[in-house]
Design a protein around this motif. Sequence first.
Motif, PDB file in Angstrom:
ATOM      1  N   ALA A  30      82.832   7.826  45.736  1.00 19.15           N
ATOM      2  CA  ALA A  30      81.495   7.431  45.297  1.00 19.15           C
ATOM      3  C   ALA A  30      80.450   7.941  46.273  1.00 19.15           C
ATOM      4  O   ALA A  30      80.698   8.059  47.466  1.00 19.15           O
ATOM      5  CB  ALA A  30      81.414   5.910  45.196  1.00 19.15           C
ATOM      6  N   GLN A  31      79.259   8.246  45.740  1.00 22.39           N
ATOM      7  CA  GLN A  31      78.168   8.698  46.578  1.00 22.39           C
ATOM      8  C   GLN A  31      77.438   7.487  47.144  1.00 22.39           C
ATOM      9  O   GLN A  31      77.080   6.565  46.408  1.00 22.39           O
ATOM     10  CB  GLN A  31      77.193   9.565  45.778  1.00 22.39           C
ATOM     11  CG  GLN A  31      77.772  10.895  45.372  1.00 22.39           C
ATOM     12  CD  GLN A  31      76.710  11.789  44.763  1.00 22.39           C
ATOM     13  OE1 GLN A  31      77.003  12.862  44.295  1.00 22.39           O
ATOM     14  NE2 GLN A  31      75.473  11.369  44.765  1.00 22.39           N
ATOM     15  N   GLN A  41      67.482   6.130  38.608  1.00 23.81           N
ATOM     16  CA  GLN A  41      68.239   6.182  39.852  1.00 23.81           C
ATOM     17  C   GLN A  41      69.707   5.898  39.559  1.00 23.81           C
ATOM     18  O   GLN A  41      70.028   5.019  38.756  1.00 23.81           O
ATOM     19  CB  GLN A  41      67.699   5.178  40.870  1.00 23.81           C
ATOM     20  CG  GLN A  41      66.358   5.563  41.471  1.00 23.81           C
ATOM     21  CD  GLN A  41      65.970   4.652  42.623  1.00 23.81           C
ATOM     22  OE1 GLN A  41      66.225   3.457  42.591  1.00 23.81           O
ATOM     23  NE2 GLN A  41      65.351   5.218  43.641  1.00 23.81           N
ATOM     24  N   ASN A  42      70.578   6.670  40.175  1.00 24.86           N
ATOM     25  CA  ASN A  42      72.014   6.466  40.019  1.00 24.86           C
ATOM     26  C   ASN A  42      72.673   6.486  41.393  1.00 24.86           C
ATOM     27  O   ASN A  42      72.194   7.132  42.324  1.00 24.86           O
ATOM     28  CB  ASN A  42      72.625   7.578  39.161  1.00 24.86           C
ATOM     29  CG  ASN A  42      72.149   7.525  37.728  1.00 24.86           C
ATOM     30  OD1 ASN A  42      72.429   6.580  37.004  1.00 24.86           O
ATOM     31  ND2 ASN A  42      71.402   8.533  37.308  1.00 24.86           N
ATOM     32  N   SER A  43      73.764   5.779  41.503  1.00 24.74           N
ATOM     33  CA  SER A  43      74.536   5.793  42.745  1.00 24.74           C
ATOM     34  C   SER A  43      75.994   5.560  42.403  1.00 24.74           C
ATOM     35  O   SER A  43      76.338   5.191  41.275  1.00 24.74           O
ATOM     36  CB  SER A  43      74.029   4.720  43.717  1.00 24.74           C
ATOM     37  OG  SER A  43      74.133   3.435  43.136  1.00 24.74           O
ATOM     38  N   GLY A  44      76.849   5.783  43.384  1.00 25.91           N
ATOM     39  CA  GLY A  44      78.278   5.652  43.142  1.00 25.91           C
ATOM     40  C   GLY A  44      78.794   6.817  42.320  1.00 25.91           C
ATOM     41  O   GLY A  44      78.294   7.931  42.407  1.00 25.91           O
ATOM     42  N   THR A  45      79.810   6.550  41.505  1.00 30.13           N
ATOM     43  CA  THR A  45      80.373   7.565  40.616  1.00 30.13           C
ATOM     44  C   THR A  45      79.791   7.364  39.233  1.00 30.13           C
ATOM     45  O   THR A  45      79.947   6.297  38.641  1.00 30.13           O
ATOM     46  CB  THR A  45      81.904   7.448  40.559  1.00 30.13           C
ATOM     47  OG1 THR A  45      82.434   7.618  41.881  1.00 30.13           O
ATOM     48  CG2 THR A  45      82.486   8.501  39.641  1.00 30.13           C
ATOM     49  N   TRP A  46      79.110   8.361  38.712  1.00 26.73           N
ATOM     50  CA  TRP A  46      78.404   8.191  37.445  1.00 26.73           C
ATOM     51  C   TRP A  46      78.361   9.503  36.659  1.00 26.73           C
ATOM     52  O   TRP A  46      78.567  10.585  37.201  1.00 26.73           O
ATOM     53  CB  TRP A  46      76.977   7.697  37.681  1.00 26.73           C
ATOM     54  CG  TRP A  46      76.157   8.615  38.576  1.00 26.73           C
ATOM     55  CD1 TRP A  46      76.131   8.614  39.931  1.00 26.73           C
ATOM     56  CD2 TRP A  46      75.297   9.663  38.144  1.00 26.73           C
ATOM     57  NE1 TRP A  46      75.296   9.596  40.395  1.00 26.73           N
ATOM     58  CE2 TRP A  46      74.767  10.255  39.322  1.00 26.73           C
ATOM     59  CE3 TRP A  46      74.912  10.163  36.908  1.00 26.73           C
ATOM     60  CZ2 TRP A  46      73.879  11.333  39.280  1.00 26.73           C
ATOM     61  CZ3 TRP A  46      74.027  11.229  36.852  1.00 26.73           C
ATOM     62  CH2 TRP A  46      73.514  11.806  38.029  1.00 26.73           C
ATOM     63  N   SER A 104      77.699  12.684  39.237  1.00 23.40           N
ATOM     64  CA  SER A 104      77.783  12.563  40.697  1.00 23.40           C
ATOM     65  C   SER A 104      78.684  13.638  41.284  1.00 23.40           C
ATOM     66  O   SER A 104      78.486  14.094  42.415  1.00 23.40           O
ATOM     67  CB  SER A 104      78.312  11.173  41.082  1.00 23.40           C
ATOM     68  OG  SER A 104      79.547  10.912  40.436  1.00 23.40           O
ATOM     69  N   VAL A 105      79.696  14.047  40.532  1.00 22.03           N
ATOM     70  CA  VAL A 105      80.601  15.127  40.930  1.00 22.03           C
ATOM     71  C   VAL A 105      80.834  15.995  39.698  1.00 22.03           C
ATOM     72  O   VAL A 105      80.688  15.524  38.570  1.00 22.03           O
ATOM     73  CB  VAL A 105      81.937  14.585  41.475  1.00 22.03           C
ATOM     74  CG1 VAL A 105      81.739  13.893  42.812  1.00 22.03           C
ATOM     75  CG2 VAL A 105      82.581  13.634  40.475  1.00 22.03           C
TER      76      VAL A 105
END
Length: 311
Positions: free
Chosen positions: A96-97, A22-27, A77-78
């Motif tokens: 950030a997501q 799992q990832n979140s934010g800017t990664w 993420s982008v």
Amino acid sequence: MDVLSDVITMMRTGRPITARAQNSGTWSECHGPFPGAGFHVVLSGSCWLVPVDGAPVALTAGDVVLLPRGSKHYLKSVPVLPADSLSGAPQAQPAAQDTPVDLLCGAYRLDQERTHPLLAEMPAVVHLPASVGNRPSLRAAVDLLGGDLKEAQPGSSAALTSLLDLLLIYIIRAYTAEEAARSGQRGWPAALEDPAIAAVLQSMHEDPAKPWTVQELGARAGLSRAAFARRFSALLGQPPLAYLTWWRLATAARMLRETDAPLASIATRVGYSSQFAFANAFKREFGQAAGGYRKRWREEQQTTAVPAMAG
């Protein structure tokens, strides 16, 4: 065994690997290169797959991606992060997501020396977007895999390997069916959808030791010798007996890797009248003697660790 399953069994070496993340934010994550085929499944959320060569691919929940040659790529993420700038020009900081991305990532180790033409023809990135009511078998395999990784149950280790095998079959099956519908003229997807040529491929795979002739293979296809040879070559880019020789030697290589069968026995089982004829054919194709191939393979298996997909 059907042709597609046979191809996958022939190319696979070792056990597949997989992980859920799992990832979140800017990664940003770097994956590969890997000696085989990598895959990603977006269980929830969204992200981008960015190949080293090629345009970024937007991924959303339910999307499945296969990288048949394990080429290096990024999940992000982008599509572009500040550190990715190739020109050196300053980049705006992406937002950030807020929604976490749940990913299933993994890889299948494949024999790099004998890549089957079916896999060699596939693009570097095969993207199968999610679609309601489409590819139900693939969707079911994804759901089962995600559930098994989320909450381990008794027998999960054995189930996971089987589910990963199913996932690979369903991915390639979906790709070949859709590619054949798009192109319809040549290539392995079209050949597997062609009843006459598929029947011949099945016969070759079931009995590679049989002394097949173009006349006999044409009869299996329900075509004249000349019509069959033209159709086979037009679809697959090589004559029928050339593919048969390739398949015989690929089968022999797998037997050398996976069994202790004597060379004479292997030669007979793949259609060579003598160990001498087999030895010459194998050396022409692989650039080394069959016994040396077996020895080198086993030494490499003892010393080479399987790399992780993500780095």
